[in-house]
Design a protein around this motif. Structure first.
Motif, PDB file in Angstrom:
ATOM      1  N   ILE A 206       9.045  -4.454  -5.915  1.00 29.59           N
ATOM      2  CA  ILE A 206       8.679  -3.057  -6.185  1.00 29.59           C
ATOM      3  C   ILE A 206       8.482  -2.856  -7.681  1.00 29.59           C
ATOM      4  CG2 ILE A 206       9.505  -0.670  -6.108  1.00 29.59           C
ATOM      5  CD1 ILE A 206      10.953  -1.476  -3.453  1.00 29.59           C
ATOM      6  N   GLN A 207       9.379  -3.414  -8.494  1.00 22.44           N
ATOM      7  CA  GLN A 207       9.237  -3.317  -9.946  1.00 22.44           C
ATOM      8  C   GLN A 207       7.919  -3.929 -10.402  1.00 22.44           C
ATOM      9  OE1 GLN A 207      12.875  -5.346 -11.012  1.00 22.44           O
ATOM     10  NE2 GLN A 207      13.835  -3.427 -11.664  1.00 22.44           N
ATOM     11  N   ALA A 208       7.568  -5.068  -9.839  1.00 26.02           N
ATOM     12  CA  ALA A 208       6.317  -5.728 -10.206  1.00 26.02           C
ATOM     13  C   ALA A 208       5.114  -4.887  -9.804  1.00 26.02           C
ATOM     14  CB  ALA A 208       6.238  -7.111  -9.550  1.00 26.02           C
ATOM     15  N   LEU A 209       5.177  -4.263  -8.634  1.00 27.47           N
ATOM     16  CA  LEU A 209       4.071  -3.409  -8.197  1.00 27.47           C
ATOM     17  C   LEU A 209       3.932  -2.176  -9.085  1.00 27.47           C
ATOM     18  CD1 LEU A 209       4.415  -3.480  -4.319  1.00 27.47           C
ATOM     19  CD2 LEU A 209       2.515  -4.364  -5.664  1.00 27.47           C
ATOM     20  N   LEU A 210       5.044  -1.618  -9.499  1.00 30.31           N
ATOM     21  CA  LEU A 210       4.989  -0.432 -10.341  1.00 30.31           C
ATOM     22  C   LEU A 210       4.494  -0.776 -11.734  1.00 30.31           C
ATOM     23  CD1 LEU A 210       8.299   1.334  -9.307  1.00 30.31           C
ATOM     24  CD2 LEU A 210       5.982   1.942  -8.636  1.00 30.31           C
ATOM     25  N   GLY A 211       5.044  -1.829 -12.316  1.00 30.19           N
ATOM     26  CA  GLY A 211       4.591  -2.305 -13.617  1.00 30.19           C
ATOM     27  C   GLY A 211       4.247  -1.202 -14.596  1.00 30.19           C
ATOM     28  N   ARG A 212       3.636  -1.540 -15.687  1.00 26.99           N
ATOM     29  CA  ARG A 212       3.159  -0.557 -16.648  1.00 26.99           C
ATOM     30  C   ARG A 212       1.839  -0.001 -16.152  1.00 26.99           C
ATOM     31  NH1 ARG A 212       6.348   2.016 -19.894  1.00 26.99           N
ATOM     32  NH2 ARG A 212       6.163   1.466 -22.058  1.00 26.99           N
ATOM     33  N   GLY A 213       1.664   1.283 -16.241  1.00 27.80           N
ATOM     34  CA  GLY A 213       0.403   1.906 -15.873  1.00 27.80           C
ATOM     35  C   GLY A 213       0.238   2.196 -14.400  1.00 27.80           C
ATOM     36  N   ALA A 214       1.171   1.770 -13.564  1.00 26.92           N
ATOM     37  CA  ALA A 214       1.040   2.029 -12.133  1.00 26.92           C
ATOM     38  C   ALA A 214       1.304   3.491 -11.804  1.00 26.92           C
ATOM     39  CB  ALA A 214       1.998   1.151 -11.336  1.00 26.92           C
ATOM     40  N   CYS A 215       2.073   4.139 -12.631  1.00 26.73           N
ATOM     41  CA  CYS A 215       2.397   5.543 -12.404  1.00 26.73           C
ATOM     42  C   CYS A 215       1.481   6.399 -13.264  1.00 26.73           C
ATOM     43  CB  CYS A 215       3.843   5.818 -12.757  1.00 26.73           C
ATOM     44  SG  CYS A 215       4.286   7.537 -12.482  1.00 26.73           S
ATOM     45  N   PRO A 216       0.637   7.203 -12.661  1.00 26.40           N
ATOM     46  CA  PRO A 216      -0.286   8.008 -13.452  1.00 26.40           C
ATOM     47  C   PRO A 216       0.412   9.040 -14.334  1.00 26.40           C
ATOM     48  CG  PRO A 216      -0.418   8.592 -11.121  1.00 26.40           C
ATOM     49  CD  PRO A 216       0.476   7.389 -11.245  1.00 26.40           C
ATOM     50  N   ARG A 217       1.653   9.408 -13.999  1.00 28.76           N
ATOM     51  CA  ARG A 217       2.375  10.404 -14.778  1.00 28.76           C
ATOM     52  C   ARG A 217       3.349   9.785 -15.760  1.00 28.76           C
ATOM     53  NH1 ARG A 217       5.049  14.295 -10.571  1.00 28.76           N
ATOM     54  NH2 ARG A 217       6.620  13.733 -12.067  1.00 28.76           N
ATOM     55  N   ARG A 218       3.418   8.455 -15.838  1.00 32.65           N
ATOM     56  CA  ARG A 218       4.433   7.788 -16.670  1.00 32.65           C
ATOM     57  C   ARG A 218       4.372   8.281 -18.113  1.00 32.65           C
ATOM     58  NH1 ARG A 218       7.644   3.464 -16.200  1.00 32.65           N
ATOM     59  NH2 ARG A 218       6.599   2.756 -14.347  1.00 32.65           N
ATOM     60  N   GLU A 219       3.185   8.357 -18.729  1.00 33.91           N
ATOM     61  CA  GLU A 219       3.086   8.775 -20.115  1.00 33.91           C
ATOM     62  C   GLU A 219       3.531  10.215 -20.286  1.00 33.91           C
ATOM     63  OE1 GLU A 219      -0.635   7.867 -21.848  1.00 33.91           O
ATOM     64  OE2 GLU A 219      -0.442   5.740 -21.442  1.00 33.91           O
ATOM     65  N   ALA A 220       3.238  11.050 -19.316  1.00 37.21           N
ATOM     66  CA  ALA A 220       3.644  12.449 -19.400  1.00 37.21           C
ATOM     67  C   ALA A 220       5.151  12.591 -19.289  1.00 37.21           C
ATOM     68  CB  ALA A 220       2.954  13.251 -18.305  1.00 37.21           C
ATOM     69  N   LEU A 221       5.805  11.665 -18.601  1.00 31.81           N
ATOM     70  CA  LEU A 221       7.244  11.749 -18.387  1.00 31.81           C
ATOM     71  C   LEU A 221       8.046  10.987 -19.434  1.00 31.81           C
ATOM     72  CD1 LEU A 221       7.289  11.147 -14.540  1.00 31.81           C
ATOM     73  CD2 LEU A 221       7.542  13.320 -15.715  1.00 31.81           C
TER      74      LEU A 221
ATOM     75  N   ARG B  41       0.834  -1.212   0.000  1.00 25.32           N
ATOM     76  CA  ARG B  41       0.000   0.000   0.000  1.00 25.32           C
ATOM     77  C   ARG B  41       0.866   1.259   0.000  1.00 25.32           C
ATOM     78  NH1 ARG B  41      -3.520   1.536   5.039  1.00 25.32           N
ATOM     79  NH2 ARG B  41      -3.598   3.743   4.608  1.00 25.32           N
ATOM     80  N   GLN B  42       1.923   1.255   0.784  1.00 21.22           N
ATOM     81  CA  GLN B  42       2.808   2.414   0.830  1.00 21.22           C
ATOM     82  C   GLN B  42       3.509   2.626  -0.511  1.00 21.22           C
ATOM     83  OE1 GLN B  42       4.730   0.922   4.454  1.00 21.22           O
ATOM     84  NE2 GLN B  42       4.525   3.006   5.285  1.00 21.22           N
ATOM     85  N   VAL B  43       3.939   1.543  -1.141  1.00 30.04           N
ATOM     86  CA  VAL B  43       4.584   1.653  -2.450  1.00 30.04           C
ATOM     87  C   VAL B  43       3.600   2.240  -3.452  1.00 30.04           C
ATOM     88  CG1 VAL B  43       5.575   0.361  -4.392  1.00 30.04           C
ATOM     89  CG2 VAL B  43       6.262  -0.181  -2.052  1.00 30.04           C
ATOM     90  N   ARG B  44       2.369   1.760  -3.454  1.00 28.03           N
ATOM     91  CA  ARG B  44       1.345   2.275  -4.372  1.00 28.03           C
ATOM     92  C   ARG B  44       1.046   3.749  -4.102  1.00 28.03           C
ATOM     93  NH1 ARG B  44      -1.087  -3.175  -3.926  1.00 28.03           N
ATOM     94  NH2 ARG B  44      -0.630  -4.167  -5.915  1.00 28.03           N
ATOM     95  N   GLU B  45       1.015   4.133  -2.827  1.00 24.88           N
ATOM     96  CA  GLU B  45       0.769   5.541  -2.480  1.00 24.88           C
ATOM     97  C   GLU B  45       1.897   6.427  -3.021  1.00 24.88           C
ATOM     98  OE1 GLU B  45       0.257   5.564   1.759  1.00 24.88           O
ATOM     99  OE2 GLU B  45      -1.791   4.790   1.630  1.00 24.88           O
ATOM    100  N   HIS B  46       3.132   5.968  -2.891  1.00 24.37           N
ATOM    101  CA  HIS B  46       4.255   6.734  -3.422  1.00 24.37           C
ATOM    102  C   HIS B  46       4.184   6.809  -4.945  1.00 24.37           C
ATOM    103  CE1 HIS B  46       6.223   7.467   0.350  1.00 24.37           C
ATOM    104  NE2 HIS B  46       6.289   6.174   0.632  1.00 24.37           N
ATOM    105  N   ALA B  47       3.740   5.726  -5.588  1.00 23.84           N
ATOM    106  CA  ALA B  47       3.584   5.721  -7.047  1.00 23.84           C
ATOM    107  C   ALA B  47       2.517   6.726  -7.466  1.00 23.84           C
ATOM    108  CB  ALA B  47       3.229   4.322  -7.541  1.00 23.84           C
ATOM    109  N   GLU B  48       1.448   6.818  -6.707  1.00 25.70           N
ATOM    110  CA  GLU B  48       0.380   7.771  -7.024  1.00 25.70           C
ATOM    111  C   GLU B  48       0.846   9.215  -6.909  1.00 25.70           C
ATOM    112  OE1 GLU B  48      -2.960   6.823  -4.562  1.00 25.70           O
ATOM    113  OE2 GLU B  48      -3.242   4.864  -5.505  1.00 25.70           O
ATOM    114  N   THR B  49       1.833   9.456  -6.056  1.00 29.29           N
ATOM    115  CA  THR B  49       2.343  10.816  -5.893  1.00 29.29           C
ATOM    116  C   THR B  49       3.526  11.111  -6.801  1.00 29.29           C
ATOM    117  OG1 THR B  49       3.709  10.196  -3.995  1.00 29.29           O
ATOM    118  CG2 THR B  49       1.491  11.000  -3.523  1.00 29.29           C
ATOM    119  N   GLY B  50       3.855  10.164  -7.699  1.00 28.88           N
ATOM    120  CA  GLY B  50       4.858  10.442  -8.710  1.00 28.88           C
ATOM    121  C   GLY B  50       6.113   9.594  -8.712  1.00 28.88           C
ATOM    122  N   ALA B  51       6.297   8.713  -7.752  1.00 28.14           N
ATOM    123  CA  ALA B  51       7.475   7.833  -7.748  1.00 28.14           C
ATOM    124  C   ALA B  51       7.220   6.692  -8.721  1.00 28.14           C
ATOM    125  CB  ALA B  51       7.741   7.302  -6.344  1.00 28.14           C
ATOM    126  N   CYS B  52       7.877   6.737  -9.881  1.00 25.21           N
ATOM    127  CA  CYS B  52       7.573   5.794 -10.958  1.00 25.21           C
ATOM    128  C   CYS B  52       8.623   4.708 -11.166  1.00 25.21           C
ATOM    129  CB  CYS B  52       7.393   6.561 -12.260  1.00 25.21           C
ATOM    130  SG  CYS B  52       6.061   7.750 -12.201  1.00 25.21           S
TER     131      CYS B  52
END
Length: 86
Positions: A45-60, A12-23
């Motif tokens: 962590i890599q598996a949790l981040l995966g594709r699409g886990a970061c809402p800003r990934r496409e912008a970056l 949950r903490q990893v996902r929360e950090h991903a939502e705030t921009g840690a990709c």
């Protein structure tokens, strides 16, 4: 469930950090230290981040930005040529 036992970091903490921009795992490590001690959790962590886990990934992502700019320029060219011909 714990992802990083060394620092007690949960999924949950990893996902929360991903939502705030840690990709990336490195950005997650900077946010909460997960993956900086023994390193056994980096793949989790890599598996949790995966594709699409970061809402800003496409912008970056420079590839996405370059492709979008090229597509927009290509689509605008016929309209611009028609306007100039008229």
């Amino acid at each position: 469930m714990y992802v990083c036992s060394c620092f007690g970091i949960t999924e949950r903490q990893v996902r929360e950090h991903a939502e705030t921009g840690a990709c990336t795992p490195r950005q997650i490590a900077g946010a909460c230290k997960a993956g900086t001690d023994c390193g056994s959790c980096v793949r989790k962590i890599q598996a949790l981040l995966g594709r699409g886990a970061c809402p800003r990934r496409e912008a970056l992502d420079p590839v996405v930005l370059t492709t979008a700019a090229t597509t927009a320029a290509t689509a605008a060219a016929p309209a611009q040529a028609a306007a100039e011909a008229a």
